[in-house]
Each structure stands twice: as C-alpha cells, then as structure tokens.
Write an enzyme that holds these catalytic residues in place. Structure first.
Site, PDB file in Angstrom:
ATOM      1  CD  GLU A  72      -2.266  -7.866   2.392  1.00 63.05           C
ATOM      2  OE1 GLU A  72      -3.277  -8.213   3.304  1.00 63.05           O
ATOM      3  OE2 GLU A  72      -2.042  -6.697   1.933  1.00 63.05           O
ATOM      4  CB  ALA A 126      -1.096   0.107   1.081  1.00 58.94           C
ATOM      5  N   GLY A 178       0.645  -5.478   0.703  1.00 60.63           N
ATOM      6  CA  GLY A 178      -0.237  -5.501  -0.442  1.00 60.63           C
ATOM      7  C   GLY A 178       0.202  -6.197  -1.465  1.00 60.63           C
ATOM      8  CD  GLU A 188       0.927  -5.936   5.632  1.00 64.57           C
ATOM      9  OE1 GLU A 188       0.656  -6.191   4.555  1.00 64.57           O
ATOM     10  OE2 GLU A 188       1.747  -6.816   6.454  1.00 64.57           O
TER      11      GLU A 188
END
Length: 274
Positions: free
Chosen positions: A115, A63, A112, A135
C-alpha cells in the site's frame, strides 16, 4: 529507532529498519515515518525522498500482525483508530507529499508495504521483489487504502485478482501493470532511485510541486474538474522564480542557425505556412 533518515545533498533516504521482522509496520514505525516525512517537508533543502527497507529480503511485510491482533481484540473502535486511521494517515501523507517520493522496493512488499508502493508517486523494484495483498488470508480487506488505490492504478480486474487471491506477483509483472516504474538488479536499486530523483530535482521545486499536485488531485476527478485543478496548478506557478528562470533560459538560447530565434519556433513565425 526503526526508521533511519540519511540526507545526501537534496535527497533524504528513509529506511525502515526492522529487518528481523521483515520491516513490518508496527505503530511506532508508522509514527516515525510520518514524523520523518514532516521533517523532510519542512526542510527546504530537501527536494526528494526515497523510502526503502533494511536488508535484501523485504521492503515491508506489511502491518505488524501482533500489534494488529491486539487492536482487533480491543474492539472495532480501537481497531479503526489504531489500524485504519493510522494507515490511512501514512499512505495519504505519501500520496499527497509536495516533493517526489520514490519507493525503492528491495524485497517483498506485502499488505501495508504494497500500500505504500501504491500511494507513492514513483517506485522502482529490485528484480527479486514481490508484491501481494494477503489481508484476505486474515479475514479482512486492505486497511491502509489499498482497496481504493490499487484498482485506480492498475484497473479493477487486476486489482481484484490480487486482493481476492492474496497471491504474490513478481517485480516484472508489477512493472507490466504499472505498479512500479522500473525493475533493476538489486545492487543497482538505490542508485536507480537516486538517478530518478536527480532527473526530477533538476527542475524548479515550484514546478515539481505543481505537477505532483495537479496529477494527485485530478487523477480521480471527472475530466472537467481535473482540468480545473490543472488550471489552478498552472496559475500558481506563474509568478515563481521557476517560470521566470525557465522562460528566460529558453528565450535567450541562440537559434541553431546562429540567430536569436528561440529554439522550437518555426523560422517563418506564427501565422505563416511553409
């Protein structure tokens, strides 16, 4: 444009192009990925999708932190709407896509980016690629589905080690634990992804979609419910051209001895012993 789509025959390659930002996923980039996936889904000429990053340093660093910080500063409701719901929408779309999505990991895949790898049904990594769940260093758990998918794919203890430490792992380790399918030299990455796509798209689109649906929907269900999903996926293919063509091709093949017996059936027929 931060996402470029290139179609070659039946294959679309989506490239995240924020190379100077290590292909970080800001909101316009996530929205652009979703839009390109919608286009690929609606186009019957597209049989498979490869997702990669621009350059050689990063697939995606995750992100976009400045965007994320602004959303968090706006309070929980805004953060959930802009970060979590958008991230979940992207990874769920990739996970449930009716055509095979192959991630070509051309560098680091953090947060991300990792992910996306977890959500994709297939992934190939360059030898220099690394994977991490950082994170926790920002004070929160993975928000794009990683706290749920990663343990399901690689096991709770391995996933928790990545999630709780934030430490990166190399491509070889990612392959060993099943996070990626294969590791190849960087110069061969895109060709390897295309070759994998070709091995899949030689089969009927209806069969490919049914297999993806059966596995994706059934993998986290109790076995009896999963078997029901499998049965429904099987039934959905029975009146397709893929089944008619596949059975005809098999039944019309001559036996090795020169007769008309279908390949793979015993010469003495069913119900008899040698």
């Amino acid at each position: 444009m931060t996402v470029h789509a290139d179609q070659d025959d039946h294959l679309v390659t989506l490239t995240i192009d924020r190379e100077r930002k290590l292909n970080a996923l800001d909101y316009p980039t996530i929205d652009a990925l979703l839009a390109e996936l919608d286009r690929a889904d609606a186009d019957d000429s597209v049989r498979a999708v490869v997702v990669t990053g621009a350059g050689h340093r990063a697939f995606s660093a995750g992100a976009d932190i400045p965007s994320l910080a602004r959303s968090i500063a706006g309070g929980p409701e805004r953060a959930l709407r802009e970060i979590v719901r958008r991230g979940h929408a992207l990874t769920r779309r990739i996970e449930e896509f009716p055509k095979p999505v192959i991630v070509a990991v051309n560098g680091l895949a953090y947060g991300g980016g990792c992910e996306i790898v977890e959500a994709a049904p297939l992934a190939i990594a360059a030898e220099h690629a690394t994977f991490a769940k950082p994170e926790i260093t920002l004070g929160f758990p993975p928000p794009f589905g990683g706290s749920q998918r990663l343990p399901r794919h690689i096991g709770r203890k391995r996933a928790l080690e990545m999630i709780l430490t934030g430490d990166p792992i190399p491509a070889a380790a990612a392959a060993e634990i099943g996070l990626v399918n294969a590791v190849v030299p960087a110069g061969e990455l895109v060709d390897a992804a295309r070759a994998l796509a070709a091995r899949i798209t030689r089969h009927a689109p209806s069969a490919v979609a049914a297999c993806l649906r059966a596995v994706t929907r059934g993998v986290n269900l109790p076995i009896d419910e999963g078997l029901a999903v499998e049965a429904a996926s099987f039934a959905a293919t029975l009146h397709t051209d893929g089944v008619r063509t596949g059975l005809r091709r098999f039944l019309d093949r001559p036996a090795a001895s020169g007769g008309s017996r279908p390949v793979g059936l015993p010469a003495h027929g069913p119900g008899h012993t040698a």
